[in-house]
Write a protein that holds these residues in place. Structure first.
Motif, short mmCIF file in Angstrom:
data_model
loop_
_atom_site.label_atom_id
_atom_site.label_comp_id
_atom_site.label_asym_id
_atom_site.label_seq_id
_atom_site.Cartn_x
_atom_site.Cartn_y
_atom_site.Cartn_z
N LEU A 230 89.54 58.96 133.32
CA LEU A 230 88.23 58.48 133.97
C LEU A 230 87.47 58.44 132.84
CD1 LEU A 230 88.67 60.99 136.62
CD2 LEU A 230 88.35 58.61 136.91
N ASN A 231 86.80 58.03 132.43
CA ASN A 231 85.60 57.59 131.69
C ASN A 231 84.16 57.13 132.56
OD1 ASN A 231 87.04 57.56 129.34
ND2 ASN A 231 87.93 56.05 130.21
N GLY A 233 80.96 55.53 133.94
CA GLY A 233 81.26 53.95 133.94
C GLY A 233 81.88 53.20 133.90
N GLU A 234 82.67 53.78 134.19
CA GLU A 234 83.95 52.69 133.80
C GLU A 234 84.52 52.50 134.87
OE1 GLU A 234 86.33 52.77 129.64
OE2 GLU A 234 84.29 53.00 128.64
N PRO A 235 85.47 51.99 135.13
CA PRO A 235 86.02 50.99 136.07
C PRO A 235 87.18 52.43 136.31
CG PRO A 235 86.20 49.14 135.12
CD PRO A 235 85.40 50.37 134.49
N MET A 236 87.75 52.40 137.63
CA MET A 236 89.23 53.40 137.36
C MET A 236 90.35 53.05 137.66
SD MET A 236 87.02 56.47 140.67
CE MET A 236 85.94 57.29 140.02
N LEU A 237 90.78 52.20 136.67
CA LEU A 237 91.88 51.92 136.45
C LEU A 237 93.08 52.09 135.84
CD1 LEU A 237 90.47 48.24 135.08
CD2 LEU A 237 90.54 48.85 137.15
N PHE A 238 93.80 51.67 136.02
CA PHE A 238 95.29 52.10 135.91
C PHE A 238 96.51 51.32 135.73
CE2 PHE A 238 98.52 53.27 139.64
CZ PHE A 238 96.86 53.28 140.17
N GLY A 300 91.30 63.72 132.24
CA GLY A 300 89.83 62.85 131.26
C GLY A 300 88.77 63.71 132.05
N VAL A 301 87.21 63.76 131.91
CA VAL A 301 86.27 64.52 132.08
C VAL A 301 86.22 63.54 133.95
CG1 VAL A 301 84.36 64.88 132.75
CG2 VAL A 301 85.23 64.93 130.13
N LEU A 302 86.19 64.68 135.59
CA LEU A 302 86.21 64.43 136.01
C LEU A 302 85.13 64.56 136.27
CD1 LEU A 302 89.63 64.60 135.51
CD2 LEU A 302 89.36 65.75 137.97
N TYR A 303 84.23 66.18 136.04
CA TYR A 303 82.98 65.52 136.97
C TYR A 303 82.54 66.38 135.80
CZ TYR A 303 79.60 67.72 140.00
OH TYR A 303 78.29 68.80 140.47
N GLU A 304 80.65 65.83 135.44
CA GLU A 304 79.99 66.77 135.01
C GLU A 304 78.65 66.40 135.50
OE1 GLU A 304 79.47 66.15 130.49
OE2 GLU A 304 78.40 67.46 130.32
N ASP A 305 77.79 67.82 135.96
CA ASP A 305 76.53 67.59 136.01
C ASP A 305 75.96 69.23 135.46
OD1 ASP A 305 73.92 66.91 136.78
OD2 ASP A 305 74.49 66.67 139.39
N PRO A 306 75.20 68.98 134.23
CA PRO A 306 74.68 70.44 133.96
C PRO A 306 73.43 71.48 135.08
CG PRO A 306 74.39 68.95 132.23
CD PRO A 306 75.14 68.14 133.51
N SER A 307 73.82 72.01 135.37
CA SER A 307 73.00 73.17 135.86
C SER A 307 72.01 74.28 135.05
CB SER A 307 73.38 73.96 137.08
OG SER A 307 73.79 74.43 137.20
N PRO A 308 71.52 75.25 134.98
CA PRO A 308 70.72 76.40 134.24
C PRO A 308 71.95 76.95 134.56
CG PRO A 308 68.79 76.13 136.09
CD PRO A 308 70.53 75.23 136.45
N THR A 309 72.39 77.53 133.00
CA THR A 309 73.85 79.02 132.62
C THR A 309 73.67 79.60 133.25
OG1 THR A 309 72.87 79.64 130.70
CG2 THR A 309 74.12 77.27 130.91
N PHE A 310 74.20 81.03 133.44
CA PHE A 310 73.91 82.22 133.76
C PHE A 310 73.16 83.19 132.88
CE2 PHE A 310 76.36 87.09 134.33
CZ PHE A 310 74.43 87.84 135.18
#
Ligand code: SF4
Lengths: 348, 622
Positions: A230-231, A233-238, A300-310
């Motif tokens: 997974l990248n 912005g790119e299509p999910m191709l394999f 790859g990076v499946l999910y990333e959405d930062p939020s405040p850290t502990f």
């Protein structure tokens, strides 16, 4: 990752090796991961003295002994809790947690959950080999149903845990997957380090002694077409023409679930293939739960959405609660109602 | 001077030398605010200059069903013009807010003692809940005591009528009415309480006024109503205490402040990892409010995470502290072993409660001594110290910080439910009187190279903060080689490391044991530890007043023991060891010193009474 002082000096992978003899079984996937980490550290500008590796118990947890950094090989399942104390005591440190499927999801499941929910800034590398290696081969919480092992001679009957689904469920803001010998492991590690908050990385690791080739279905060269990288912005191709055609992942909008579609002539749009958006939590939930076989393995990076850290929140509250107050122990001890005893008795 | 004690002539009170002290117990439903009433009465007592000790005794349930026997909450205070060490044996005065409170408490009352009962609550329903067949206020069953029935409920409702509160809210003011009466009985100033109520209800002035009205009404009732001899005013003279500034202090607060002081004397920031558990939670609460003192508190997901995070913080250069009660300490045990193995400083506080398992969460016991000294896998020694009173917990917390940092070791501090909750007047110490024990981190490679497990003259290893260039190293729970700290399973090395860990702890600098009362060579020694200090001290004092050669020895350093303790114990003709367990310290003393220590055990969830210890002294001297 963290706000460490900018690259003080350049390092090479060698600078990250210790003089200790590496004691994993020859051929163990841990070697490849160790090399990948040692190769990545110079590239991300890390400094050995500001880096702390904290591990639990298991084959993977020997990892800190082989890294020329600060290292703490703790007790079974508790690395996330120890790491939390380290980071709260000194938020400037770059903290990595090394754990395994038994360590993080069985005995330490509770701590893993709370680490992720709090979003402590650190990298969690979960070496998933679907077996208890160090204790000689019992099935683990990620073993497939039917796994024969010394403790399950007739095959295991309980359903396996899915590490990334667990992490997302716990509220993870960064979830990635890779495997030990992948050439892309390093880039996943870099992405994990670049994320502020708990970066959860599941690394499929081949235990050559007790669970050999359990991931061969997608890690073998011949099976590379079962990998979905997974990248953003790119299509999910394999797959490829050689492997029997390019395929893609699309959304079945009626059933609200993913489906595999054929891509003809490179026209993925026509096939309805999804474009990977790392911030899409709903799709991430579907990606981590895709059953391997009918579906490819999402990597790859499946999910990333930062939020405040502990630790940032704790430090901010410590600072705001202390603002304008002078710590005066003498005054503290006299707080509340006091009375003075003179020679002739008390007075208010 | 008139006190309840000197006026009542019962065989029991005559057996004790007259003293200017009074024991009052407030008992009611857990919703009646008895702990608050007791707390405020304590403050007024302290302000009147009496020495005092208290014993809050409340149910484990937060809101037990109203009027039931198990929902009774009580608060006992002993105050006097002489030195007070215990919450007192038998109360002189019992305030019973309902039938259940009377039933569960009256048997403790001194013969001839005074019962003030709220007749408004002695209706059929409440009598049935308390399992009374007949109304005890009317059937003569209380004849051996002096009964003063007052319709406190009714009088309170009348007093607060002008403020237009609902019936339920109005009745909540009952405790203030009662307190007003108590303040009158002991000639106390109402002003601090009025100020407190005004502050507490600053946002709801009508509640403040209603409560003040109830307080005044209770006070006025005592002043104006003639009940003929039973209810009378008395004045207990201030206790002769050494001059200085005083405040009341609970053990939990004292531990919190002592830890702050200890961290400051060590020059460290403190990290406290905790998990809610009775009766230890208040330490977490107090420290959470002290962030400006460099304290970071962390409410972890469980007991194990609480200690593991504290160990992580110590590793990173803070003073790691964790606290719990027996069941939680059990969960922390594996991590304590890790701190022993990695030789990191750590302070562990155990506010002991009745066990085993969940046991008696709100009751006191001293049954975790084995757990503290011996309760780990492997040969895993650590220093153990025990506080004897709320005020002493301050000193002990500082001592724990000193030992932990100077010897790079976890230290266990034992208090108990009684010490944690009880209040006593505390002479505020001057912090400049304490010798600092600043920590020095290793920051550069020493001559001859850096060895993470090198030893100093305390056998302590160097403390290196991650972030220090050139001193990167790895530690862990696996046995490590002497000096280098590398993994090492070899036989000779494990022998040497086990010996070193043991010798390090045995070498902790512990002051010599003093004799608290009496002297070495006395016929009998009463040897205690922890919160039994009060009853032992009073019992020994009384025995000595009768000319008996009895000594009181109270041990703070449970492990390692003071160097002179064995010789001292052997000097006495006999040794008895009162403990709120089945004989744990007794066993340790026998093992260490081959001394014929005799047990005196109590595991009822209640502290020893002075009379119980006196009886044991008499028996052993017979
Ligand atoms: S047992 Fe398996 S996981 Fe452990 S070191 Fe050997 S190959 Fe690696």
């Amino acid at each position: 990752m963290n706000q460490i002082t900018p690259i003080a000096r350049a390092t090479t992978p060698k600078d990250w090796e210790t003089d200790q003899e590496v004691r994993w079984c020859p051929g163990c996937g841990d070697y490849a991961i160790l090399k990948a980490v040692q190769r990545t550290m110079p590239e991300i500008g890390a400094t050995p003295e500001n880096t702390v590796f904290v591990s639990g118990i298991g084959c993977s947890s020997r990892f800190p002994y082989y890294m020329e950094t600060y290292g703490f090989h703790t007790i079974h399942g508790r690395a996330p809790a120890v790491a939390t104390g380290v980071k709260l005591a000194n938020p400037d440190l770059d903290v990595w947690i090394i754990t395994g499927d038994g360590d993080a999801l069985s005995i330490g499941g509770n701590h893993t959950f709370h680490l992720i929910r709090r979003n402590l800034d650190c990298q969690v590398l979960l070496f998933n080999n679907e077996i208890y290696g160090l204790t000689k081969g019992q099935y683990s919480p990620t073993s497939a149903v039917g796994t024969r092992s010394p403790s399950t001679p007739y095959g295991s009957v309980d359903r396996p845990a899915q590490a990334c689904a667990f992490a997302l469920g716990a509220g993870a803001r960064f979830v990635a997957r890779a495997y030990d010998v992948s050439k892309d492991l390093s880039s996943v590690l870099k992405a994990a380090h670049g994320h502020r908050g708990t970066s959860f990385v599941e690394i499929f690791q081949n235990c050559i002694v007790y669970n050999a080739d359990v991931f061969a279905g997608f890690t073998e060269k011949a099976n590379a077409h079962h990998q979905l990288w997974l990248n953003n912005g790119e299509p999910m191709l394999f797959g490829s023409d050689k492997s029997g055609g390019v395929k893609g992942i699309a959304l079945d909008r009626d059933r609200l679930e993913l489906k595999v579609v054929d891509v003809v002539g490179g026209d993925w749009q026509a096939a309805g293939v999804l474009v990977h958006d790392v911030t899409n939590r709903s799709i991430a939930h579907m990606l981590v739960e895709m059953p391997f076989g009918p579906f490819p393995m999402a990597l790859g990076v499946l999910y990333e959405d930062p939020s405040p850290t502990f630790e940032a929140a704790v430090m901010a509250q410590n600072a705001s609660a202390s603002e304008g107050k002078t710590p005066d122990l003498g005054k503290l001890l006299k707080k509340g109602q006091t009375w003075q005893v003179e020679k002739d008795g008390p007075s208010l | 001077m008139a006190t309840a004690v000197t006026e009542i002539s019962t065989p029991e009170s005559l057996a004790n030398p007259p003293s200017q002290s009074v024991v009052v117990r407030f008992a009611g439903d857990s919703g009646d605010g008895m702990q608050l009433t007791g707390g405020q009465f304590t403050l007024s007592t302290a302000l009147a200059g009496n020495d005092l000790a208290t014993f809050p005794d409340f149910p484990a349930e937060i809101r037990a069903p109203q009027g039931t026997l198990f929902g009774v909450s009580a608060f006992q205070i002993n105050f006097g013009s002489d030195e007070i060490d215990t919450a007192g044996d038998a109360p002189d005065v019992l305030v019973a807010m309902n039938p259940a409170a009377l039933k569960t408490n009256v048997s403790a009352l001194k013969l001839g003692g005074l019962i003030i009962a709220d007749v408004g609550e002695f209706n059929e329903r409440n009598l049935a809940k308390a399992k009374y067949d007949a109304n005890p206020l009317e059937d003569g069953s209380l004849a051996k005591w002096q009964l003063v029935p007052i319709n406190i409920s009714q009088l309170t409702l009348e007093a607060v009528k002008p403020f237009g509160l609902g019936n339920k809210e109005a009745l909540r003011c009952k405790n203030m009415w009662t307190l007003g009466l108590a303040l009158w009985m002991f000639d106390r100033d109402r002003k601090p309480l009025v100020d407190w109520l005004n502050a507490k209800f600053a946002k709801k002035p009508e509640l403040a006024e209603a409560n003040i009205a109830a307080l005044n009404a209770g006070h006025a009732y005592g002043e104006t109503v003639e009940i003929g001899g039973q209810l009378r005013q008395s004045h207990v003279a201030p206790a002769p205490v050494s001059p200085g500034l005083y405040r009341t202090m609970t053990g939990a607060e004292a531990v919190a402040y002592g830890l702050v002081a200890g961290a400051q004397l060590a020059g460290l920031k403190m990290f406290f990892g905790g998990y809610p558990i009775t009766p230890a939670s208040s330490i977490l609460h107090y420290l959470s409010g002290l962030k400006e003192y460099g304290v970071t508190t962390f409410q972890a997901e469980d007991e194990i995470a609480a200690i593991a995070a504290a160990i992580g913080a110590s590793y990173a250069g803070s003073l790691g502290v964790t606290s719990s009660s027996g069941p939680g300490i059990a969960l922390k045990t594996e991590a304590i072993g890790l701190a022993i193995m990695t030789e990191l400083p750590l302070v562990i506080i155990n506010s002991q409660r009745g066990g085993p398992s969940t046991g008696l969460p709100t009751k006191t016991e001293q049954s975790d001594l084995y757990q503290a000294v011996y309760g780990r896998n492997g040969d895993a020694p650590l220093p153990v110290i025990a506080a004897r009173s709320p005020g002493d917990a301050f000193e002990c917390a500082i001592e724990a910080c000193r030992i932990a940092t100077q010897y790079m070791t976890p230290v266990m501090l034992l208090t108990d439910g009684y010490i944690a909750n009880a209040a006593e007047p505390w002479k505020v110490p001057d912090i400049v009187d304490y010798d600092p024990f600043p920590v020095s981190f290793l920051e550069e490679v020493p001559e001859g190279g850096f060895r993470p497990y090198a030893r100093d003259n305390h056998l302590a290893r160097p403390w290196v903060k991650p972030g220090t260039p050139g001193l990167m190293h790895r530690i862990g729970g696996i046995e490590k080689a002497q000096g280098t700290g590398n993994i090492d399973y070899s036989p000779a090395n494990h022998q040497a490391m086990t010996d070193t860990r043991s010798n390090k702890v045995l070498g902790v600098n512990v002051p010599d044991q003093e004799v608290q009362l009496g002297e070495a060579g006395d016929t009998l020694a009463v040897v205690g530890w922890g919160s039994t200090f009060g009853p032992i001290h009073q019992a020994v004092r009384r025995a000595r007043a009768r000319g008996l050669k009895v000594a009181h020895v109270h041990v703070r350093h449970i492990w390692p023991t003071p160097a002179n303790l064995g010789e001292l114990l052997h000097s006495f003709g006999k040794v008895i060891v009162p403990e709120m367990n089945t004989g744990q310290f007794k066993t340790l003393l026998r093992d260490q010193f081959l001394v014929d220590a005799r047990p005196l055990n109590k595991v009822s969830g209640q502290p020893f009474t002075i009379a119980e210890i006196e009886a044991a002294i008499a028996e052993h001297l017979a």
